[in-house]
Design a protein around this motif. Sequence first.
Motif, PDB file in Angstrom:
ATOM      1  N   ARG A   1       1.290  -1.359   0.171  1.00  0.00           N
ATOM      2  CA  ARG A   1      -0.166   0.130   0.229  1.00  0.00           C
ATOM      3  C   ARG A   1       1.077   0.909   0.056  1.00  0.00           C
ATOM      4  O   ARG A   1       0.632   2.626  -0.585  1.00  0.00           O
ATOM      5  N   MET A   2       1.992   1.403   0.339  1.00  0.00           N
ATOM      6  CA  MET A   2       2.306   2.400   1.363  1.00  0.00           C
ATOM      7  C   MET A   2       3.860   2.663   0.155  1.00  0.00           C
ATOM      8  O   MET A   2       3.832   3.911  -1.064  1.00  0.00           O
TER       9      MET A   2
ATOM     10  N   ARG B   1       1.276   4.455  -3.008  1.00  0.00           N
ATOM     11  CA  ARG B   1       1.349   6.093  -2.556  1.00  0.00           C
ATOM     12  C   ARG B   1       2.236   6.438  -2.665  1.00  0.00           C
ATOM     13  O   ARG B   1       2.462   7.519  -3.364  1.00  0.00           O
ATOM     14  N   TRP B   2       3.687   5.733  -2.402  1.00  0.00           N
ATOM     15  CA  TRP B   2       4.824   6.687  -2.343  1.00  0.00           C
ATOM     16  C   TRP B   2       5.940   6.336  -3.590  1.00  0.00           C
ATOM     17  O   TRP B   2       6.724   7.242  -3.749  1.00  0.00           O
TER      18      TRP B   2
ATOM     19  N   ARG C   1      -2.539   1.317  -8.697  1.00  0.00           N
ATOM     20  CA  ARG C   1      -1.458   1.527  -9.550  1.00  0.00           C
ATOM     21  C   ARG C   1      -1.065   0.955 -10.939  1.00  0.00           C
ATOM     22  O   ARG C   1      -0.513  -0.479 -11.079  1.00  0.00           O
TER      23      ARG C   1
END
Length: 378
Positions: free
Chosen positions: A139-140, A143-144, A165
């Motif tokens: 998940r990180m 996001r990043w 993504r």
Amino acid sequence: MPEVAIIGTRGYPSYYGGFETAVRQLAPSLAEAGWDVTVYGRPGQERSDDPDLDPRVARRTTRGLETRSLSTLTYGLTATLDVLRRRPDAVLVMNCANGYWLPLLRLAGIPAVVNVDGLEWERAKWGRLARTVFWWGARMTARWGTELVFDAEAIGRYWRRELGRDGAVIPYGGTELGPLPLHDDDADLHGVPFALLVARFVPENTVPEFLAAARRIGERHPVVIVGSTGYGGDLDEQARALADEHPRVRWLGHVSDDARLLALWQHAGAYFHGHSVGGTNPALVQAMHCGAPVVARDTVYNREVLADTGARLVQPEPAAIADAVTDLLEDPAAQRALRTAVRARAASAYDWPSVCAAYERLLAEVSGHRVRELAAVS
């Protein structure tokens, strides 16, 4: 000269797994293309006596906790902190478990290309805590991460559907080889159709089912089993007992001699590939480059890699595995056809020069640098 740091592996050169295999090819190729390359690793994991060690590749080690659950996270953190101090133009991060540290790179303005690996949170070898860590790391990462790399189309579809993504599909590669003689300890297998398993001993690699199937296969043909858990356990004991009981079955444990392993793939009459979780598997790709006639567990990933080669796809059941492997061992014409087909498929879709070139283009894009097109590196 643009600078790139590679984190998330055990070091360079290392022979531990798929990430390390990729970095052995990628690091010198990036150096050849004009990058200043630094590979982060763990103390004691690098081989300084390796004849293929490229002196243009810098190696740095950081500290971490050597535990099953925390090693990736802690080594990833300390490598990231060092990267923040050195500030390269781009970072290649291997393993989405390192997604927890991507916000630090984003805040520092350092673009990160992340190879997400397979769906680690679905692997039976991990406990609930580890699977949770991998899931939130994914998940990180979604996001990043600046750009993501999926090693198979099927992995990319999952990330688009479940994590929202997209990214680039860059598989693993393999190396084409000339004929190799069997190791002296395997010389009695020359010209003999034998079955081969090469796998880490974890349930999702269909090892328990193959060990059961090997009892039947071994009644008529030799069976060679390569792999172990790495720490002992029930599957190791089962393999040892099977080899002691059946004269046609031999268990070699972990084989660190690449030439011996490659020769076994080249000479096998049937190679069983039971990996069920993950994308493009490096062992399968290299086996195909070696011309191994493949019997594989029927998964979306193995179907993608094997495509229309005619490889036998089976359910993870001992009887189905035994029947498919035995039938192939007793059909020399089918073996010859498969050898030709899998070699052609590997050469067209899974060669290291094109894989390395794809990584180089992506790193150049995220870093804003234009370096010369990646040269093929053998």
